[in-house]
Write a protein that holds these residues in place. Structure first.
Motif, PDB file in Angstrom:
ATOM      1  N   PRO A   6       0.804  -1.240   0.000  1.00  0.00           N
ATOM      2  CA  PRO A   6       0.000   0.000   0.000  1.00  0.00           C
ATOM      3  C   PRO A   6       0.827   1.276   0.000  1.00  0.00           C
ATOM      4  O   PRO A   6       0.456   2.260  -0.639  1.00  0.00           O
ATOM      5  CB  PRO A   6      -0.828  -0.129   1.282  1.00  0.00           C
ATOM      6  N   ASP A  43      -5.987   0.342  -2.658  1.00  0.00           N
ATOM      7  CA  ASP A  43      -6.215   1.043  -1.398  1.00  0.00           C
ATOM      8  C   ASP A  43      -5.107   2.043  -1.122  1.00  0.00           C
ATOM      9  O   ASP A  43      -3.920   1.738  -1.281  1.00  0.00           O
ATOM     10  CB  ASP A  43      -6.291   0.043  -0.239  1.00  0.00           C
ATOM     11  N   HIS A  44      -5.509   3.231  -0.691  1.00  0.00           N
ATOM     12  CA  HIS A  44      -4.558   4.252  -0.252  1.00  0.00           C
ATOM     13  C   HIS A  44      -4.515   4.209   1.273  1.00  0.00           C
ATOM     14  O   HIS A  44      -5.560   4.308   1.921  1.00  0.00           O
ATOM     15  CB  HIS A  44      -4.990   5.633  -0.743  1.00  0.00           C
ATOM     16  N   PRO A  45      -3.338   4.074   1.877  1.00  0.00           N
ATOM     17  CA  PRO A  45      -3.264   3.910   3.332  1.00  0.00           C
ATOM     18  C   PRO A  45      -3.749   5.117   4.126  1.00  0.00           C
ATOM     19  O   PRO A  45      -4.151   4.972   5.278  1.00  0.00           O
ATOM     20  CB  PRO A  45      -1.777   3.637   3.584  1.00  0.00           C
TER      21      PRO A  45
END
Length: 236
Positions: free
Chosen positions: A56, A92-94
């Protein structure tokens, strides 16, 4: 593969900053692991993309968020034109769970499908274009860039005659070229034109043009002996 996958991931939403057309001869590519067919080439590139986007934090550094319906529609439309080698999926972006991040789409086409790959596709859309030969790839490259423009081009070959032919075509078409550079395909798409006020030759002026060709070249140390380095000759 890693360098090409890295370049494909550097999408900035609606701007065409990543390689779009990847030209591969139907006869395959000779490598240190044997001959690689276009199907194997596509599979290896897809695997390289998956490895690169498997973390990520790395995704957050590489992939720009999709902000317009034009890009979303383009991803759906492009997948209909050929065999999907690597599907585009959500990432997904953390730090921003609501951000719309998509992995690159790679679709295999034939050289005859120029109505598809000759147009500009926004976002992370790329085509693996299978041609009859390296000569045909060169003709496709020269025609599409001359007619439609490009920010940069890259070539990888062990044949000096092929490299010379591609450089000539790039100079004629007016596009910056990188030759046999691994993790710099280019490492930053903007680096291909960092010193110029515009992108390719068409954006400077109709009276003159400046384009560059980059490749690894031997450098000399103070004693005059060759050492490993990189060259950046200028063609104008």
């Amino acid at each position: 593969m890693r360098g090409l996958a890295l370049a494909m991931c550097r999408s900035s939403s609606t701007v065409r900053t990543t390689p779009q057309n990847i030209l591969v001869p139907a006869s395959g590519i000779a490598t240190n692991e044997g001959l690689k067919s276009p199907r194997q080439f596509g599979a290896d590139l897809g695997a390289a993309l998956d490895r690169l986007l498997g973390h990520p934090t790395r995704v957050a550094r590489l992939i720009g968020a999709v902000t317009g319906d034009e890009v979303r529609a383009g991803l759906t439309e492009a997948a209909r034109y050929g065999a999907v080698v690597h599907a585009s999926g959500p990432l997904d972006h953390p730090e921003h769970p609501g951000a719309d991040l998509r992995s690159p789409l790679l679709v295999r086409l034939g050289a005859q499908d120029d109505r598809v790959y000759a147009r500009e596709w926004p976002g992370p859309v790329a085509f693996l274009v299978v041609t009859d030969s390296t000569s045909r790839s060169l003709a496709v490259f020269r025609r599409t860039v001359s007619r439609h423009g490009a920010l940069f081009a890259a070539v990888r070959s062990t044949d000096p005659l092929v490299l010379a032919a591609v450089e000539t075509a790039a100079l004629d078409a007016g596009v910056h070229l990188t030759e046999n550079l691994a993790d710099d395909v280019p490492a930053d798409p903007a680096s291909a034109v960092a010193d110029l006020p515009g992108a390719d030759a068409r954006f400077v002026t109709a009276q003159f043009r400046v384009v560059r060709s980059r490749w690894h070249a031997p450098a000399l140390n103070p004693a005059g002996a060759p050492v490993t380095g990189s060259g950046e000759p200028v063609g104008a």
